[in-house]
Write a protein that holds these residues in place. Sequence first.
Motif, mmCIF file in Angstrom:
data_model
loop_
_atom_site.group_PDB
_atom_site.id
_atom_site.type_symbol
_atom_site.label_atom_id
_atom_site.label_comp_id
_atom_site.label_asym_id
_atom_site.label_seq_id
_atom_site.Cartn_x
_atom_site.Cartn_y
_atom_site.Cartn_z
ATOM 1 N N GLN A 29 3.697 17.845 -13.102
ATOM 2 C CA GLN A 29 4.498 18.777 -12.911
ATOM 3 C C GLN A 29 4.774 19.094 -11.448
ATOM 4 O OE1 GLN A 29 3.645 21.976 -15.818
ATOM 5 N NE2 GLN A 29 4.375 20.833 -17.495
ATOM 6 N N ASP A 30 4.477 18.550 -10.707
ATOM 7 C CA ASP A 30 4.628 18.845 -9.098
ATOM 8 C C ASP A 30 6.311 18.325 -9.088
ATOM 9 O OD1 ASP A 30 2.512 19.656 -8.251
ATOM 10 O OD2 ASP A 30 1.842 17.985 -7.031
ATOM 11 N N ILE A 31 6.968 18.862 -8.004
ATOM 12 C CA ILE A 31 8.356 18.438 -7.520
ATOM 13 C C ILE A 31 8.223 17.101 -6.606
ATOM 14 C CG2 ILE A 31 10.329 19.143 -6.463
ATOM 15 C CD1 ILE A 31 9.873 22.079 -7.862
ATOM 16 N N VAL A 32 8.895 16.130 -7.065
ATOM 17 C CA VAL A 32 9.119 15.145 -5.868
ATOM 18 C C VAL A 32 10.253 15.460 -5.202
ATOM 19 C CG1 VAL A 32 9.485 12.594 -5.742
ATOM 20 C CG2 VAL A 32 7.955 13.499 -7.734
ATOM 21 N N PRO A 33 9.884 15.829 -3.789
ATOM 22 C CA PRO A 33 11.005 16.249 -2.901
ATOM 23 C C PRO A 33 12.125 14.977 -2.517
ATOM 24 C CG PRO A 33 9.050 15.990 -1.632
ATOM 25 C CD PRO A 33 8.598 15.696 -3.101
ATOM 26 N N ILE A 34 13.295 15.020 -2.788
ATOM 27 C CA ILE A 34 14.346 14.051 -2.329
ATOM 28 C C ILE A 34 14.821 14.401 -1.026
ATOM 29 C CG2 ILE A 34 16.453 13.075 -2.863
ATOM 30 C CD1 ILE A 34 14.109 12.650 -4.757
ATOM 31 N N MET A 48 0.924 -1.055 -0.132
ATOM 32 C CA MET A 48 -0.080 -0.260 -0.188
ATOM 33 C C MET A 48 0.936 1.305 0.059
ATOM 34 S SD MET A 48 -3.080 -1.272 0.341
ATOM 35 C CE MET A 48 -4.061 -0.115 0.843
ATOM 36 N N LYS A 49 0.256 2.307 -0.504
ATOM 37 C CA LYS A 49 0.968 3.654 -0.318
ATOM 38 C C LYS A 49 -0.133 4.529 0.228
ATOM 39 C CE LYS A 49 4.598 3.432 -3.960
ATOM 40 N NZ LYS A 49 5.724 4.396 -4.424
ATOM 41 N N THR A 50 0.281 5.853 0.904
ATOM 42 C CA THR A 50 -0.763 6.397 1.351
ATOM 43 C C THR A 50 -0.806 7.587 0.496
ATOM 44 O OG1 THR A 50 0.972 7.681 2.512
ATOM 45 C CG2 THR A 50 -0.151 6.097 3.764
ATOM 46 N N SER A 51 -2.082 8.235 0.590
ATOM 47 C CA SER A 51 -2.353 9.239 -0.316
ATOM 48 C C SER A 51 -1.212 10.528 -0.521
ATOM 49 C CB SER A 51 -3.893 10.075 -0.248
ATOM 50 O OG SER A 51 -3.799 10.388 0.955
ATOM 51 N N ASN A 52 -0.577 10.722 0.583
ATOM 52 C CA ASN A 52 0.467 11.832 0.538
ATOM 53 C C ASN A 52 1.850 11.417 -0.178
ATOM 54 O OD1 ASN A 52 1.706 10.035 2.262
ATOM 55 N ND2 ASN A 52 2.161 11.618 3.834
ATOM 56 N N ALA A 53 1.672 10.161 -0.987
ATOM 57 C CA ALA A 53 2.746 9.841 -1.865
ATOM 58 C C ALA A 53 2.408 10.255 -2.971
ATOM 59 C CB ALA A 53 2.897 8.437 -1.860
ATOM 60 N N LEU A 54 1.205 10.750 -3.485
ATOM 61 C CA LEU A 54 0.837 11.266 -4.752
ATOM 62 C C LEU A 54 1.303 12.819 -4.976
ATOM 63 C CD1 LEU A 54 -3.059 10.169 -4.974
ATOM 64 C CD2 LEU A 54 -0.986 9.091 -5.922
ATOM 65 N N ALA A 55 1.681 13.045 -6.384
ATOM 66 C CA ALA A 55 2.191 14.011 -6.757
ATOM 67 C C ALA A 55 1.122 14.588 -8.082
ATOM 68 C CB ALA A 55 3.411 14.215 -6.930
ATOM 69 N N SER A 56 0.916 15.842 -8.334
ATOM 70 C CA SER A 56 0.026 15.769 -9.594
ATOM 71 C C SER A 56 1.327 16.139 -10.723
ATOM 72 C CB SER A 56 -0.780 17.368 -9.252
ATOM 73 O OG SER A 56 -1.351 17.107 -8.193
ATOM 74 N N TYR A 73 -7.923 4.728 -16.817
ATOM 75 C CA TYR A 73 -6.423 4.509 -16.551
ATOM 76 C C TYR A 73 -5.553 5.566 -16.726
ATOM 77 C CZ TYR A 73 -8.422 -0.241 -17.947
ATOM 78 O OH TYR A 73 -9.033 -1.251 -18.118
ATOM 79 N N THR A 74 -4.309 5.392 -16.131
ATOM 80 C CA THR A 74 -3.508 6.909 -16.309
ATOM 81 C C THR A 74 -2.270 6.165 -16.008
ATOM 82 O OG1 THR A 74 -3.173 8.955 -15.605
ATOM 83 C CG2 THR A 74 -3.674 7.444 -13.898
ATOM 84 N N ILE A 75 -1.117 7.119 -16.143
ATOM 85 C CA ILE A 75 0.178 6.809 -15.951
ATOM 86 C C ILE A 75 0.617 7.086 -14.714
ATOM 87 C CG2 ILE A 75 0.926 6.075 -18.236
ATOM 88 C CD1 ILE A 75 2.208 8.935 -18.470
ATOM 89 N N GLY A 76 1.546 6.726 -14.068
ATOM 90 C CA GLY A 76 2.292 7.278 -12.593
ATOM 91 C C GLY A 76 3.674 6.961 -12.813
ATOM 92 N N ASN A 77 4.496 7.805 -12.033
ATOM 93 C CA ASN A 77 5.814 7.639 -11.847
ATOM 94 C C ASN A 77 6.133 7.504 -10.439
ATOM 95 O OD1 ASN A 77 8.639 7.901 -12.139
ATOM 96 N ND2 ASN A 77 8.658 10.146 -12.255
#
Length: 110
Positions: A52-57, A42-50, A93-97
Amino acid sequence: MKESTNRTLITNPKNIICIGLNYADHIEETSLATHDFPEIFMKTSNALASHQDIVPIQDENLHYDYEGELVIVIGKAGKNICREQARDHILGYTIGNDVSARSLQFRGSQ
């Protein structure tokens, strides 16, 4: 071609259910054991980004990896659904990174 205006925006999904180790090249790359059943996590909903959002490292010292994923959005609840009726429950359906810190991921099975 005119873009469709019939869109459903899901801002806070109830569940994010993921299937891991679901193709041979990835299994070989990770050297993890395979099973006769899917690797579910499972992943929590705060793992989602829209888009062009920046994925924080958070830690530059961790080895991060990314994978393109097929995302199936379920729009209708169900239980013990037969194969013939499964598509009736799919909203779209959609795609995710999928971004993972490999050193953390391999501490456990997922």
